[in-house]
Design a protein around this motif. Structure first.
Motif, PDB file in Angstrom:
ATOM      1  N   ARG A   1     -22.388  70.232  10.597  1.00 23.84           N
ATOM      2  CA  ARG A   1     -21.100  69.709  10.136  1.00 23.84           C
ATOM      3  C   ARG A   1     -20.455  68.857  11.225  1.00 23.84           C
ATOM      4  N   PHE A   2     -21.306  68.192  12.003  1.00 21.32           N
ATOM      5  CA  PHE A   2     -20.804  67.324  13.063  1.00 21.32           C
ATOM      6  C   PHE A   2     -20.013  66.152  12.493  1.00 21.32           C
ATOM      7  N   TYR A   3     -20.146  65.918  11.177  1.00 21.13           N
ATOM      8  CA  TYR A   3     -19.404  64.822  10.543  1.00 21.13           C
ATOM      9  C   TYR A   3     -17.886  65.058  10.613  1.00 21.13           C
ATOM     10  N   ASN A   4     -17.472  66.273  10.934  1.00 20.01           N
ATOM     11  CA  ASN A   4     -16.034  66.562  11.085  1.00 20.01           C
ATOM     12  C   ASN A   4     -15.527  66.276  12.502  1.00 20.01           C
ATOM     13  N   THR A   5     -16.435  66.016  13.431  1.00 22.73           N
ATOM     14  CA  THR A   5     -16.020  65.806  14.814  1.00 22.73           C
ATOM     15  C   THR A   5     -15.370  64.431  14.980  1.00 22.73           C
ATOM     16  N   GLU A   6     -14.529  64.340  15.976  1.00 26.61           N
ATOM     17  CA  GLU A   6     -13.820  63.083  16.219  1.00 26.61           C
ATOM     18  C   GLU A   6     -14.776  61.948  16.559  1.00 26.61           C
ATOM     19  N   SER A   7     -15.826  62.257  17.291  1.00 25.54           N
ATOM     20  CA  SER A   7     -16.751  61.207  17.739  1.00 25.54           C
ATOM     21  C   SER A   7     -17.502  60.544  16.596  1.00 25.54           C
ATOM     22  N   PHE A   8     -17.625  61.253  15.463  1.00 25.62           N
ATOM     23  CA  PHE A   8     -18.391  60.690  14.337  1.00 25.62           C
ATOM     24  C   PHE A   8     -17.500  59.987  13.314  1.00 25.62           C
ATOM     25  N   GLN A   9     -16.201  60.067  13.480  1.00 30.00           N
ATOM     26  CA  GLN A   9     -15.294  59.518  12.467  1.00 30.00           C
ATOM     27  C   GLN A   9     -15.471  58.022  12.198  1.00 30.00           C
ATOM     28  N   PRO A  10     -15.759  57.184  13.195  1.00 31.65           N
ATOM     29  CA  PRO A  10     -15.987  55.768  12.880  1.00 31.65           C
ATOM     30  C   PRO A  10     -17.125  55.557  11.892  1.00 31.65           C
ATOM     31  N   TYR A  11     -18.130  56.431  11.947  1.00 34.10           N
ATOM     32  CA  TYR A  11     -19.263  56.330  11.028  1.00 34.10           C
ATOM     33  C   TYR A  11     -18.989  57.070   9.718  1.00 34.10           C
ATOM     34  N   MET A  12     -18.169  58.110   9.801  1.00 34.88           N
ATOM     35  CA  MET A  12     -17.874  58.894   8.603  1.00 34.88           C
ATOM     36  C   MET A  12     -17.087  58.079   7.588  1.00 34.88           C
ATOM     37  N   GLY A  13     -16.165  57.238   8.073  1.00 33.01           N
ATOM     38  CA  GLY A  13     -15.436  56.386   7.154  1.00 33.01           C
ATOM     39  C   GLY A  13     -16.365  55.446   6.421  1.00 33.01           C
ATOM     40  N   TRP A  14     -17.312  54.875   7.155  1.00 33.10           N
ATOM     41  CA  TRP A  14     -18.311  53.988   6.555  1.00 33.10           C
ATOM     42  C   TRP A  14     -19.186  54.745   5.563  1.00 33.10           C
ATOM     43  N   PHE A  15     -19.633  55.946   5.958  1.00 32.19           N
ATOM     44  CA  PHE A  15     -20.496  56.748   5.095  1.00 32.19           C
ATOM     45  C   PHE A  15     -19.766  57.162   3.813  1.00 32.19           C
TER      46      PHE A  15
END
Length: 218
Positions: free
Chosen positions: A68-82
């Motif tokens: 669930r690393f998609y909840n981490t702050e570092s992944f948020q730039p990619y999570m918005g795209w995803f």
């Protein structure tokens, strides 16, 4: 003898119970996030280089504890795209989303597979839809191989079908997808699949995920 003209207009073949697979040959904005996703995958592996074995034979994938690393702050730039790519999937499939249910991302993981690595046949239990995005795909890195859920029960029937009929209705015992960078597919999670051997000298990198449809406020 009079030749009788037969009327075939009232005959047809109906392909019932299809298994719907969604394919986006090149997801929007992939070129802008590709290098960042590759860097993120290798950094995650460097921080947690556990040789976790699930369906993979060799290679590395995100440990279960980190899915669930998609909840981490570092992944948020990619999570918005995803998230935008998931919305495109929902819109294209035209799901009925007014029934008090919403889409829920239940897990996500990177796969880094080097030469000789592969994944054995498996499915994704306790989820609804499985998906994969190919990020790095060197030549001969291995195809995704789906097994027909009817392979055993319809073995005799399938053996008798001509190739023309198989091609027209996808009435095959197995179906391969040859990956390329930016390709994303989503499919029912019960569908058994395997990833064939990476025969290249470079890593194959992908991002896999599971989604569910859950009642709002559940």
């Amino acid at each position: 003898m009079k030749v009788r003209n037969l009327d075939y207009s009232n005959r047809k073949i109906i392909p019932i119970f299809p298994c719907l697979l969604y394919q986006d040959a090149k997801v929007n904005g992939f070129d802008e996030v590709k290098d960042g996703l590759i860097e993120y995958a290798y950094k995650q592996k460097e921080e947690d280089d556990i040789n976790q074995v699930v369906s993979n034979r060799g290679g590395w994938q995100t440990p279960n504890s980190k899915m669930r690393f998609y909840n981490t702050e570092s992944f948020q730039p990619y999570m918005g795209w995803f998230g935008e790519r998931l919305k495109e999937y929902l819109d294209h499939m035209d799901f009925e989303m007014t029934t008090g249910r919403d889409v829920y991302l239940s897990s996500m993981w990177f796969n880094i597979n080097g030469k000789g690595h592969y994944n054995t046949s498996h499915h994704h239990p306790e989820t609804t839809v499985a998906g994969i995005l190919w990020i790095k795909t060197p030549k001969d890195c291995g195809s995704l191989y789906f097994e027909s859920p009817h392979e055993f029960s319809e073995y005799g029937f399938q053996q008798m079908q001509k190739q023309e009929m198989i091609d027209q209705y996808l009435a095959c015992p197995a179906y391969r997808i040859f990956p390329h960078e930016g390709l994303m597919i989503l499919f029912p999670s019960h569908l058994r699949h395997a990833v064939e051997i990476n025969q290249s000298d470079e890593d194959r990198i992908s991002l896999a995920f599971n989604i569910d449809f859950r009642k709002i406020n559940e």
